[in-house]
Design a protein around this motif. Structure first.
Motif: not given
Length: 209
Positions: A147-172
């Motif tokens: 698993w490799t973390h590609l980064g995170a983005e914060s998105h505004p919502t009515d209940s506060g910021p929503l942080v979305v993490d992207a991961y690359e998964i590799a079958d070795l």
């Protein structure tokens, strides 16, 4: 306690498989996920009950599908019992592995919580040996995944910021790679998985070490 619905399709050809209704939440043990996958005609295809401790280790895994059931957890590596749905013909298994992976989206959250690839030094991939369970026979095989973390983005919502993490998964074993997007303990998108409904914001699990 988030509850919602995932639309599940074949990741190869996109054909619809059904929808999984789920509940998930942090609790006294750590985190629990329950899900029921139903076919378009209403038949139950799979039920999943997954409990993690505060470090993301899989204390209890229980799956039912196709007239079979599998129960397991982290003990001497991973230990499990696969049997017929009525409890007969048990087959025991054990592997020097880190965690189970399986056909429910809940396993993606569980693996991210355990491996925490974003916390590895220098952003290096987190590598794990997994016991993968496939439906409907609940057969198992051992394989290596990173698993490799590609980064995170914060998105505004009515209940506060929503942080979305992207991961690359590799079958070795095969070299196949794909990307998943998680927000807390909810899968937003993954191959064959799309979040269709969520009644409350995702929970944050696991807690920061």
């Amino acid at each position: 306690m988030p509850q919602g619905r995932y639309r599940v399709s074949d990741p190869e050809d996109g054909s619809p498989l059904g929808e999984e209704r789920f509940h998930c939440a942090p609790g006294p043990a750590g985190w629990r996920y329950t899900g029921r996958l139903t076919a378009p005609d209403g038949r139950t295809l799979l039920t999943t009950d997954l409990t993690l401790d505060a470090l993301g280790r899989q204390l209890r895994v229980e799956l039912h599908a196709g007239g079979w059931q599998l129960r397991g957890g982290a003990l001497d590596g991973l230990t499990w019992v696969r049997m017929a749905g009525d409890g007969t013909a048990p087959e025991e298994g054990n592997a020097r592995a880190t965690a189970f992976s399986g056909p429910s989206p809940g396993f993606l959250v569980a693996l991210a919580a355990l491996l925490r690839p974003d916390a590895t030094e220098g952003g290096a991939p987190a590598r794990a040996r997994l016991v993968t369970v496939t439906a409907p026979a609940l057969a198992t095989r051992t394989r290596d995944e990173s698993w490799t973390h590609l980064g995170a983005e914060s998105h505004p919502t009515d209940s506060g910021p929503l942080v979305v993490d992207a991961y690359e998964i590799a079958d070795l074993e095969t070299g196949e790679r794909h990307t998943v997007h998680l927000a807390g303990d909810v899968v937003l998108a993954a191959p064959g998985v799309e979040l269709e409904d969520l009644d409350s914001p995702p929970s944050i699990f696991p807690p920061e070490r």
